[in-house]
Design an enzyme around this catalytic site. Structure first.
Site, PDB file in Angstrom:
ATOM      1  N   CYS A 283      40.751  36.528  28.923  1.00  0.00           N
ATOM      2  CA  CYS A 283      41.629  35.398  28.652  1.00  0.00           C
ATOM      3  C   CYS A 283      41.543  35.003  27.184  1.00  0.00           C
ATOM      4  CB  CYS A 283      41.267  34.224  29.559  1.00  0.00           C
ATOM      5  SG  CYS A 283      39.537  33.724  29.454  1.00  0.00           S
TER       6      CYS A 283
ATOM      7  N   LYS B 296      34.303  32.298  46.316  1.00  0.00           N
ATOM      8  CA  LYS B 296      35.226  33.355  46.705  1.00  0.00           C
ATOM      9  C   LYS B 296      35.361  34.339  45.539  1.00  0.00           C
ATOM     10  CE  LYS B 296      39.282  35.530  47.401  1.00  0.00           C
ATOM     11  NZ  LYS B 296      39.927  36.428  46.394  1.00  0.00           N
TER      12      LYS B 296
ATOM     13  N   GLU C  79      50.814  36.681  27.972  1.00  0.00           N
ATOM     14  CA  GLU C  79      49.486  37.283  28.082  1.00  0.00           C
ATOM     15  C   GLU C  79      49.621  38.653  28.753  1.00  0.00           C
ATOM     16  OE1 GLU C  79      45.093  35.803  29.321  1.00  0.00           O
ATOM     17  OE2 GLU C  79      46.628  35.565  30.871  1.00  0.00           O
TER      18      GLU C  79
ATOM     19  N   GLU D 289      40.316  27.384  34.411  1.00  0.00           N
ATOM     20  CA  GLU D 289      40.160  28.195  33.200  1.00  0.00           C
ATOM     21  C   GLU D 289      41.175  29.307  33.327  1.00  0.00           C
ATOM     22  OE1 GLU D 289      39.846  30.530  30.597  1.00  0.00           O
ATOM     23  OE2 GLU D 289      38.082  31.423  31.538  1.00  0.00           O
TER      24      GLU D 289
END
Length: 477
Positions: A283, A175, A380, A249
């Site tokens: 990330c 996906k 973040e 992750e």
């Protein structure tokens, strides 16, 4: 809106309610659209993968290696077109887009080589302390796997998952992100060219509802997800309901530690690469700069100058160093953090405002002396926003770096290699660079500790993530 989903070896038109507009972030305008898949089509993709699994997982490893090399070759032949698509849909400068495509090619080639060696790892004898028994081990495909990938490194992140999964003998339902749904269609095109057995690889696109339908599907044996912690938490809940393995992750708030014996020019290069590559949408972005007091006064003005001088613009301009953020939603999110910085009266040496006009641009931003309780220090941001704190001692640097709910990567900059190694060993993260930009190699592992995820990708660890270990023990009596 042509056929845009690849299910059971066939291209089909989406049956979902959503029309997905694909944007050029440099212009803030759509250049393509497609109809999303439906949840029924997710069912069809999983069913196709289940049907293909028995034959694929028992195929010869050398045969699987053949197909993996075919994917590497197919990507290589499309290199120029894929680079252009990365530039147009992600806003990546050409040099970044080139790295992405070459990384994907290298990943398939690497796992083809690992697949070639799988036959030699089967039926290995296990030494037993007890007499009268023999035992041997087998590595077998874990089964049908769902793969959900993000928009910041499309094609790359999917290669990191598809290649080891196919090498292990798993069948796949992928996906892609609705922000970047086009480039992963390349895998279906190559599968057609190679006559990959129908159902081994399936690609279904859509928004959050399609990701939710896939992650909750009872027909999966494993799920691998790369993305935000908020979505990763929901994915983990879905996996828990079925008691099945999951690889996550997730996010990061990584530190780069610069000691006062470091060369200033080199330090600026490593810092800039860690926060401005892909416009900070990583990330692994080293978005917390810890700088020793002895070098801070010399380095910070140079760093601010480098940020101000960085060429930001449309990647079609070959002089551009950094492109736009990939979506309007991300652009607005970064803008909210810049507003927080102003409200907290943070000292800003560069940037600090959104670029308003055509496209979703933001200038590289540098805040200094940021309090550890500030949201900009803790959360973040996923943009080119760097927060700085000073330190005196090695112990203080380690404490500040590890004081985070994330644990993905870190960078250490020091002329004292013994100290750099000592600090690297103290970092509570999955990958550390010493005196380097963030060079990622397919042979090394990728993944983090704490809130940065579960499991590892790349290297032999990435292959092991799609393998089940079986032991066969018999009585000799």
């Amino acid at each position: 809106m042509s056929n845009s989903h690849y299910i059971g070896g066939h291209w089909v038109e989406g049956e979902g309610a959503d029309i997905i507009s694909v944007y050029d972030p440099s212009l803030g305008q759509p250049f393509a659209e497609l109809r999303a898949a439906s949840t029924r089509q997710v069912d069809q993709a999983v069913a196709a993968a289940r049907k293909a699994l028995p034959e694929w997982k028992t195929s010869e490893p050398g045969e699987r290696a053949y197909y993996l090399r075919g994917f590497a070759d197919g990507l290589g032949r499309r290199r120029d077109a894929l680079i252009e698509l990365q530039m147009r849909n992600n806003g990546k400068p050409r040099h970044e887009a080139e790295v992405d495509i070459d990384d994907a090619v290298a990943t398939f080639a690497y796992y083809a080589d690992l697949a070639d060696g799988l036959a030699d790892q089967q039926n290995r004898a296990v030494s037993l302390a007890a007499a009268g028994f023999s035992s041997h081990s087998r590595l077998e495909a874990i089964g049908v796997v769902g793969l959900i990938v993000p928009w910041n490194f499309p094609l790359v992140t999917s290669a990191w998952k598809i290649a080891p999964a196919l090498a292990a003998g798993c069948t796949v339902v992928l996906k892609p992100s609705e922000v970047t749904p086009l480039i992963e269609q390349t895998y279906g095109e190559i599968a057609d060219e190679l006559d990959l057995p129908a159902g081994v690889l399936n690609v279904v696109g859509g928004k959050a509802d399609i990701g939710s339908a896939l992650s909750a599907h009872r027909g999966l044996d494993k799920l691998s997800f790369t993305g935000s912690n908020a979505v990763g938490s929901r994915v983990m809940h879905s996996a828990a309901e079925h008691c099945r393995p999951v690889t996550l992750e997730l996010g990061g708030k990584s530190a780069i530690i610069v000691f006062d014996d470091c060369n200033v020019d080199e330090a600026v290069e490593w810092i800039m690469a860690g926060i401005c590559w892909n416009a900070g949408q990583m990330c692994s972005a080293t978005s917390r700069l810890l700088i020793q007091n002895g070098i801070a006064d010399a380095l910070l003005p140079r760093l601010a100058e480098a940020m101000i001088r960085l060429s930001v613009g449309n990647p079609l301009n070959e002089e551009v160093d950094m492109g736009p953020l990939s979506s309007e939603a991300q652009w607005r999110k970064v803008g909210e953090y810049l507003s927080i910085g102003r409200n907290e009266h943070l000292k800003c040496l560069a940037g600090g405002t959104l670029e308003v006009g055509q496209g979703w641009f933001v200038a590289p931003t540098l805040y200094v002396d940021v309090p550890t309780e500030s949201r900009l220090w803790v959360e973040e941001i996923f943009g080119p926003v760097l927060c700085v704190r000073r330190f005196d001692s090695e112990a203080e640097a380690i404490s500040l770096a590890n004081d985070s709910r994330f644990g993905l990567v870190a960078t250490i900059a020091s002329a004292d290699l013994q100290r750099a190694q000592r600090v690297a060993e103290a970092m509570e993260v999955g990958h550390v660079w010493i005196n380097s930009i963030q060079a990622v190699f397919v042979e090394t592992s990728w993944g983090g500790n704490k809130g940065s995820g579960i499991g590892r990708e790349l290297g032999p660890w990435g292959l092991a993530a799609y393998q089940a270990v079986k032991h066969v023990t018999r009585c000799l009596g």
